[in-house]
Enzyme design. Structure first.
Site, PDB file in Angstrom:
ATOM      1  CD  GLU A 112      10.037  28.018  48.526  1.00  0.00           C
ATOM      2  OE1 GLU A 112      10.230  26.965  47.914  1.00  0.00           O
ATOM      3  OE2 GLU A 112       9.721  29.085  47.961  1.00  0.00           O
ATOM      4  CB  CYS A 125      15.512  36.684  51.539  1.00  0.00           C
ATOM      5  SG  CYS A 125      13.839  37.129  51.030  1.00  0.00           S
ATOM      6  CB  CYS A 132       1.327  36.668  51.032  1.00  0.00           C
ATOM      7  SG  CYS A 132       1.247  38.470  51.189  1.00  0.00           S
ATOM      8  CB  CYS A 136       0.660  41.544  44.778  1.00  0.00           C
ATOM      9  SG  CYS A 136       0.674  42.770  46.115  1.00  0.00           S
ATOM     10  CB  CYS A 139       3.531  38.394  44.215  1.00  0.00           C
ATOM     11  SG  CYS A 139       4.441  37.631  45.576  1.00  0.00           S
ATOM     12  N   GLY A 187       4.916  36.365  52.656  1.00  0.00           N
ATOM     13  CA  GLY A 187       4.108  37.076  53.643  1.00  0.00           C
ATOM     14  C   GLY A 187       4.293  38.588  53.613  1.00  0.00           C
ATOM     15  CD  GLU A 188       2.887  43.769  54.411  1.00  0.00           C
ATOM     16  OE1 GLU A 188       3.392  44.445  55.321  1.00  0.00           O
ATOM     17  OE2 GLU A 188       3.209  43.894  53.204  1.00  0.00           O
ATOM     18  CG  HIS A 246       5.356  46.897  43.073  1.00  0.00           C
ATOM     19  ND1 HIS A 246       6.707  46.673  42.909  1.00  0.00           N
ATOM     20  CD2 HIS A 246       4.981  46.121  44.127  1.00  0.00           C
ATOM     21  CE1 HIS A 246       7.122  45.809  43.821  1.00  0.00           C
ATOM     22  NE2 HIS A 246       6.111  45.467  44.574  1.00  0.00           N
ATOM     23  CG  ASN A 323      12.844  37.684  39.808  1.00  0.00           C
ATOM     24  OD1 ASN A 323      13.857  37.604  39.136  1.00  0.00           O
ATOM     25  ND2 ASN A 323      12.774  38.443  40.888  1.00  0.00           N
ATOM     26  CB  CYS A 366      11.780  39.729  44.519  1.00  0.00           C
ATOM     27  SG  CYS A 366      12.897  40.401  45.737  1.00  0.00           S
TER      28      CYS A 366
END
Length: 376
Positions: A112, A125, A132, A136, A139, A187-188, A246, A323, A366
């Site tokens: 996306e 973005c 990923c 985390c 996420c 992704g990272e 974070h 979010n 995010c």
């Protein structure tokens, strides 16, 4: 009590045996494009014309490429401009100013991208991996695991598609252009380093070699792959580095951002400061505010201390109201706690903003990009 009792494994490499997408002119520099045509038995000088159509004119209809000979046009286009991704769904929010697109890649992988139009800029973005591997727990993308890396051209195509939509007036607000790119989608980015750097070069190369964007308007995000941060600092491309921190302490960050078990908070922040020292570009520290997890006042003080230990003026903290994702136990901080967090950071001289969250109602903000198989 652990905030993440059953952590997923960290995955740095894509699964073996994945087919590669067809080569595309955005994967290559100008010499490489020319050579690809020559190897296909086609005139190499046509590469510059095709690049001009793709990057400068944003053309996607071969019929409009009238400077190419009709007898060779189809072969030239299929050789250097193969179709890489198909839009499956387009969702809008913020009265059409935010547009999320679900893409299907050549092998069925789903990713996306999100276009966000503001009064003074339009930001794309983009995703750099399908899924990923950084695991985390808060996420949605990280909980899906890593399917594969994206190619340079697949990354660039997301931006070109957004630029086309803006040029054609297909986004609310009329005709415009994409001015900023953030590698904050799925992704990272630094785990797919070669393709991401290739994409950054294509975005910033002058037309018709690339899109001709300012490197200062490109932001590369990372959870903290320290060796790659150091490598990025030596590339000579002054992009903005965004560090997804974070948590300011190892105990909590080990659980929220599992890469911290490899590279501690101190090592990670040192690498970010080194990036600032080498490039002169102020680093953005991203901090997702999670109720009762990392939003306590003492953590704001600790975060400020950790950053100030390396000096003043080198970093900006970007607080992100979390979010929520369906079924998640993670929730956004109470507004009063968020305000106190900001107050404490600013009291210690840390430049701080709270991000304007866009697209949360279409799962486009995010940490919400998931592109689940059922979406297809």
């Amino acid at each position: 009590m652990s905030v993440n009792p059953k952590p997923l494994p960290l995955v740095f490499n894509e699964p073996r045996g994945r087919k590669k997408p067809p080569p595309h002119l955005a994967d290559l520099d100008e010499a490489g494009r020319k050579q690809l045509l020559i190897d296909a038995g086609l005139p190499g000088f046509r590469a510059k014309q095709l690049s001009n159509h793709y990057f400068a004119r944003l053309t996607d209809d071969p019929a409009e490429m009238t400077d190419l000979p009709a007898t060779q046009r189809e072969e030239l286009v299929s050789t250097l401009l193969p179709e890489l991704m198909t839009p499956l769904r387009r969702l809008e929010a913020d009265k059409g100013a935010t547009v999320k697109t679900l893409w299907k890649l050549f092998d069925g992988a789903l990713v996306e991208s999100v276009l966000m139009r503001y009064k003074d800029r339009t930001t794309m973005c983009v995703s750099s991996q399908a899924g990923c591997g950084m695991a985390c727990p808060f996420c949605a993308t990280g909980q899906g695991g890593l399917q594969r890396n994206m190619s340079t051209a697949e990354i660039v195509e997301q931006v070109v598609a957004g630029a086309r939509a803006m040029t054609r007036g297909e986004v609310a607000g009329g005709v415009g252009r994409v001015s900023n790119v953030v590698f904050m989608g799925m992704g990272e980015p630094l785990a797919n380093y070669k393709a991401v750097i290739g994409a950054v070069r294509r975005l910033t190369d002058p037309a018709p070699g690339g899109l001709g964007m300012s490197a200062r308007h490109v932001t590369v995000s990372t959870v903290g792959l320290v060796p790659r941060i150091k490598q990025l600092a030596d590339e000579g491309i002054p992009v903005t580095l965004a560090l997804s921190l974070h948590a300011p302490d190892d105990e909590l960050r080990n659980e929220l951002v599992p890469i911290n078990t490899r590279f501690s908070v101190a090592e990670t922040v040192d690498a970010a400061h080194e990036y600032f020292a080498k490039t002169g570009r102020r680093v953005s520290v991203e901090y997702a505010m999670m109720r009762g997890i990392n939003d306590q006042a003492h953590r704001a003080d600790l975060l400020a201390d950790v950053l100030n230990e390396r000096g003043r003026g080198w970093v900006h903290v970007n607080l992100i109201p979390l979010n929520p994702t369906p079924g998640s136990k993670w929730t956004a901080s109470d507004p009063a706690d968020e305000r106190e967090f900001v107050r404490r950071l600013e009291a210690k001289g840390i430049s701080t903003t709270v991000r304007d969250t866009r697209g949360s109602d279409i799962d486009g903000a995010c940490g919400q990009l998931a592109a689940l198989p059922g979406d297809a």
